[in-house]
Design a protein around this motif. Structure first.
Motif, PDB file in Angstrom:
ATOM      1  N   VAL A   4       0.841  -1.197   0.000  1.00 57.80           N
ATOM      2  CA  VAL A   4       0.000   0.000   0.000  1.00 57.80           C
ATOM      3  C   VAL A   4       0.877   1.249   0.000  1.00 57.80           C
ATOM      4  N   GLU A   5       1.946   1.226   0.781  1.00 61.91           N
ATOM      5  CA  GLU A   5       2.876   2.370   0.798  1.00 61.91           C
ATOM      6  C   GLU A   5       3.411   2.657  -0.601  1.00 61.91           C
ATOM      7  N   LYS A   6       3.806   1.608  -1.316  1.00 54.65           N
ATOM      8  CA  LYS A   6       4.353   1.783  -2.662  1.00 54.65           C
ATOM      9  C   LYS A   6       3.306   2.366  -3.607  1.00 54.65           C
ATOM     10  N   LEU A   7       2.073   1.893  -3.482  1.00 55.52           N
ATOM     11  CA  LEU A   7       1.005   2.418  -4.333  1.00 55.52           C
ATOM     12  C   LEU A   7       0.767   3.894  -4.058  1.00 55.52           C
ATOM     13  N   VAL A   8       0.815   4.272  -2.786  1.00 53.34           N
ATOM     14  CA  VAL A   8       0.638   5.684  -2.430  1.00 53.34           C
ATOM     15  C   VAL A   8       1.762   6.515  -3.021  1.00 53.34           C
ATOM     16  N   GLU A   9       2.998   6.037  -2.887  1.00 50.77           N
ATOM     17  CA  GLU A   9       4.157   6.770  -3.404  1.00 50.77           C
ATOM     18  C   GLU A   9       4.100   6.928  -4.918  1.00 50.77           C
ATOM     19  N   ASN A  10       3.585   5.893  -5.599  1.00 47.69           N
ATOM     20  CA  ASN A  10       3.565   5.905  -7.063  1.00 47.69           C
ATOM     21  C   ASN A  10       2.260   6.404  -7.653  1.00 47.69           C
ATOM     22  N   GLY A  61      -0.668   5.023  -7.330  1.00 42.69           N
ATOM     23  CA  GLY A  61      -1.506   3.925  -7.792  1.00 42.69           C
ATOM     24  C   GLY A  61      -2.816   3.845  -7.022  1.00 42.69           C
ATOM     25  N   ASP A  62      -3.676   2.944  -7.454  1.00 38.42           N
ATOM     26  CA  ASP A  62      -4.961   2.738  -6.794  1.00 38.42           C
ATOM     27  C   ASP A  62      -4.774   1.809  -5.595  1.00 38.42           C
ATOM     28  N   VAL A  63      -5.070   2.318  -4.432  1.00 39.10           N
ATOM     29  CA  VAL A  63      -4.910   1.516  -3.215  1.00 39.10           C
ATOM     30  C   VAL A  63      -6.174   0.697  -2.967  1.00 39.10           C
ATOM     31  N   PRO A  64      -6.054  -0.415  -2.221  1.00 38.08           N
ATOM     32  CA  PRO A  64      -7.263  -1.144  -1.831  1.00 38.08           C
ATOM     33  C   PRO A  64      -8.039  -0.297  -0.831  1.00 38.08           C
ATOM     34  N   ASP A  65      -9.311  -0.538  -0.736  1.00 36.71           N
ATOM     35  CA  ASP A  65     -10.107   0.187   0.254  1.00 36.71           C
ATOM     36  C   ASP A  65      -9.890  -0.398   1.653  1.00 36.71           C
ATOM     37  N   VAL A  66      -9.789  -1.723   1.711  1.00 41.73           N
ATOM     38  CA  VAL A  66      -9.579  -2.422   2.976  1.00 41.73           C
ATOM     39  C   VAL A  66      -8.387  -3.359   2.819  1.00 41.73           C
ATOM     40  N   LYS A 126      -4.108  -9.509  13.705  1.00 41.15           N
ATOM     41  CA  LYS A 126      -4.313  -8.996  12.352  1.00 41.15           C
ATOM     42  C   LYS A 126      -5.618  -8.217  12.360  1.00 41.15           C
ATOM     43  N   GLY A 127      -5.594  -7.028  11.790  1.00 39.93           N
ATOM     44  CA  GLY A 127      -6.788  -6.212  11.783  1.00 39.93           C
ATOM     45  C   GLY A 127      -7.147  -5.730  10.393  1.00 39.93           C
ATOM     46  N   TYR A 128      -8.430  -5.503  10.174  1.00 36.26           N
ATOM     47  CA  TYR A 128      -8.885  -4.898   8.925  1.00 36.26           C
ATOM     48  C   TYR A 128      -8.785  -3.386   9.077  1.00 36.26           C
ATOM     49  N   ALA A 129      -8.116  -2.753   8.128  1.00 38.14           N
ATOM     50  CA  ALA A 129      -7.925  -1.303   8.159  1.00 38.14           C
ATOM     51  C   ALA A 129      -8.413  -0.684   6.862  1.00 38.14           C
ATOM     52  N   VAL A 130      -8.713   0.605   6.921  1.00 34.95           N
ATOM     53  CA  VAL A 130      -9.134   1.365   5.742  1.00 34.95           C
ATOM     54  C   VAL A 130      -7.960   2.225   5.271  1.00 34.95           C
ATOM     55  N   ALA A 131      -7.639   2.114   3.996  1.00 33.02           N
ATOM     56  CA  ALA A 131      -6.539   2.890   3.442  1.00 33.02           C
ATOM     57  C   ALA A 131      -6.862   4.387   3.474  1.00 33.02           C
ATOM     58  N   LYS A 132      -5.884   5.189   3.865  1.00 33.62           N
ATOM     59  CA  LYS A 132      -6.075   6.635   3.951  1.00 33.62           C
ATOM     60  C   LYS A 132      -6.495   7.214   2.608  1.00 33.62           C
ATOM     61  N   ASN A 133      -5.951   6.667   1.512  1.00 34.19           N
ATOM     62  CA  ASN A 133      -6.239   7.193   0.177  1.00 34.19           C
ATOM     63  C   ASN A 133      -7.454   6.541  -0.480  1.00 34.19           C
ATOM     64  N   SER A 134      -8.181   5.730   0.280  1.00 34.84           N
ATOM     65  CA  SER A 134      -9.391   5.115  -0.280  1.00 34.84           C
ATOM     66  C   SER A 134     -10.388   6.190  -0.677  1.00 34.84           C
TER      67      SER A 134
END
Length: 415
Positions: free
Chosen positions: A69-75, A77-82, A289-297
């Motif tokens: 997810v970090e790489k997608l944010v940097e580039n 890209g489309d991040v997952p929602d969860v 392990k937890g389900y999280a929401v991506a900041k860029n969702s």
């Protein structure tokens, strides 16, 4: 064993990934762990139908979710929602602005085991909803041991008895901090102290209490009962091999080993870790392990709604049945189908005697110095107290150096 799980799996509950009630509606992308999508497919199908959205589930190794997810944010890209965040990296994810807080968890936190929500609670906000909890347990061969032992002395006697047959009693990667910690913490060691609810990175506790006695006892056990080949990098796989082939009566391992042991056909049972010579229980790390929401969702509200939906007890029970990872949800743990399941019962019992893997970034500094300390005591018979004191000095120095480097990187306001 696990008849409840086998029954549900036999029903063939599944749903085509990406099923949608309205192709023109929103699309929600969920990242699940590799080979674990089956655990949430029914929840995804029902959620898609109820909310008239399309739900796409992608499977990736959960250990890599945050990095990807970090790489997608940097580039861009489309991040997952969860996606899945692992508890010991929660603060890192927050500091890097990768995940959003979950407001609904303020009201829902009481539905979960407190130790499972605490690890996601930072600065007064919850950043993930617990998906599953894991810790170390004992797997034992019922053909070699009638019952699991409550004490380490019992396993030592079993090891002495089985040695005549060329077999071993209780084995594991006890030369590695991840497992060795459980013996030292039972004698008073801890990773970081706390100021209220927050970790104090300057309070490193590996040499606290009688931790040196714990490490001394551990080293003695390893030298007497753990074969040399297990004390190598290949030892992790050899532990499984010894157990599956019947060369070890019992092993210390985590939930990740369950699938291979079940498929091997070995007649096994599961139990909590034993009491040590000081009368305290072996106290390992636990992780969540937890389900999280991506900041860029682009669908934060919908993503949070999905997490809340998927963690309803009825769906969490199905998830457990499919992937054998225990949801730390109070109503699930109390369900007779879970309470009478030997695997979930062992995990739930061990949770009462376990410490969370710290979520602060400085945790990365502990592994090298502590690996050196453990190995020096086992192999070189170094004094345990001195080895632990040396390790704490090295960890403190590494943390201090990191602090200094971060300060040097800050902009100079006077310029």
């Amino acid at each position: 064993m696990r008849t409840f799980c086998k029954t549900l799996i036999a029903l063939g509950i599944s749903v085509a990934l990406g099923q949608t009630a309205n192709a023109a509606g929103d699309v929600l992308t969920i990242w699940e762990d590799t080979n674990k999508a089956v655990g949430i497919e029914l929840a995804a199908r029902d959620f898609a139908k109820e909310n008239k959205v399309k739900v796409v589930i992608e499977q990736k190794d959960s250990a890599s979710h945050l990095n990807e997810v970090e790489k997608l944010v940097e580039n861009g890209g489309d991040v997952p929602d969860v996606f899945i965040v692992i508890s010991d990296r929660t603060e890192e994810a927050v500091n890097k602005n990768v995940i959003s807080d979950l407001p609904f968890m303020k009201a829902d936190a009481s539905k979960y085991a407190k130790l499972a929500t605490d690890v996601f609670h930072i600065n007064g906000k919850y950043y993930a909803a617990p998906r599953s909890i894991e810790t170390l347990v004992v797997y034992y061969n019922k053909d070699l041991l009638d019952v699991p032992y409550e004490t380490i002395d019992g396993y030592e006697k079993a090891g002495d008895r089985l040695a005549a047959q060329g077999k071993y009693g209780l084995v594991g990667k006890l030369d590695e901090l991840y497992i060795a910690y459980g013996m030292m913490s039972a004698y008073g060691a801890y990773v970081f102290g706390k100021n209220g609810e927050e970790y104090n990175k300057y309070d490193v506790g590996f040499a606290s209490g009688n931790a040196d006695d714990g490490l001394t006892n551990l080293a003695d056990y390893v030298r007497r009962y753990i074969p040399k080949q297990l004390q190598t990098p290949e030892g992790w796989g050899l532990v499984d091999k010894m157990f599956i082939e019947g060369h070890a009566a019992a092993v210390i391992n985590g939930p990740w080993a369950l699938d291979s042991y079940a498929k091997s056909g070995i007649n096994y049972g599961i139990a909590p870790l034993p009491k040590l010579k000081n009368g305290e229980y072996f106290r390992p790390f636990y992780g969540v392990k937890g389900y999280a929401v991506a900041k860029n969702s682009q669908n934060k509200d919908l993503a949070a709604k999905f997490i809340e939906f998927a963690n309803q007890p009825k769906y969490a029970l199905i998830r457990y049945s499919a992937i054998a990872e225990l949801p730390p949800i109070n109503d699930v743990i109390a369900n007779p189908l879970i309470a009478n399941d030997d695997f979930s019962n062992a995990i739930a019992s061990q949770m009462l005697n376990a410490d969370p893997m710290p979520y602060i970034a400085e945790t990365v500094q502990i592994w090298g110095p502590m690996a050196d300390a453990i190995k020096s005591v086992i192999a070189n018979k170094q004094n345990a107290k001195q080895a632990l004191n040396d390790a704490v000095v090295k960890i403190n120095k590494a943390i201090s150096n990191t602090d200094n480097n971060q300060e040097d990187a800050l902009p100079n306001d006077s310029e």
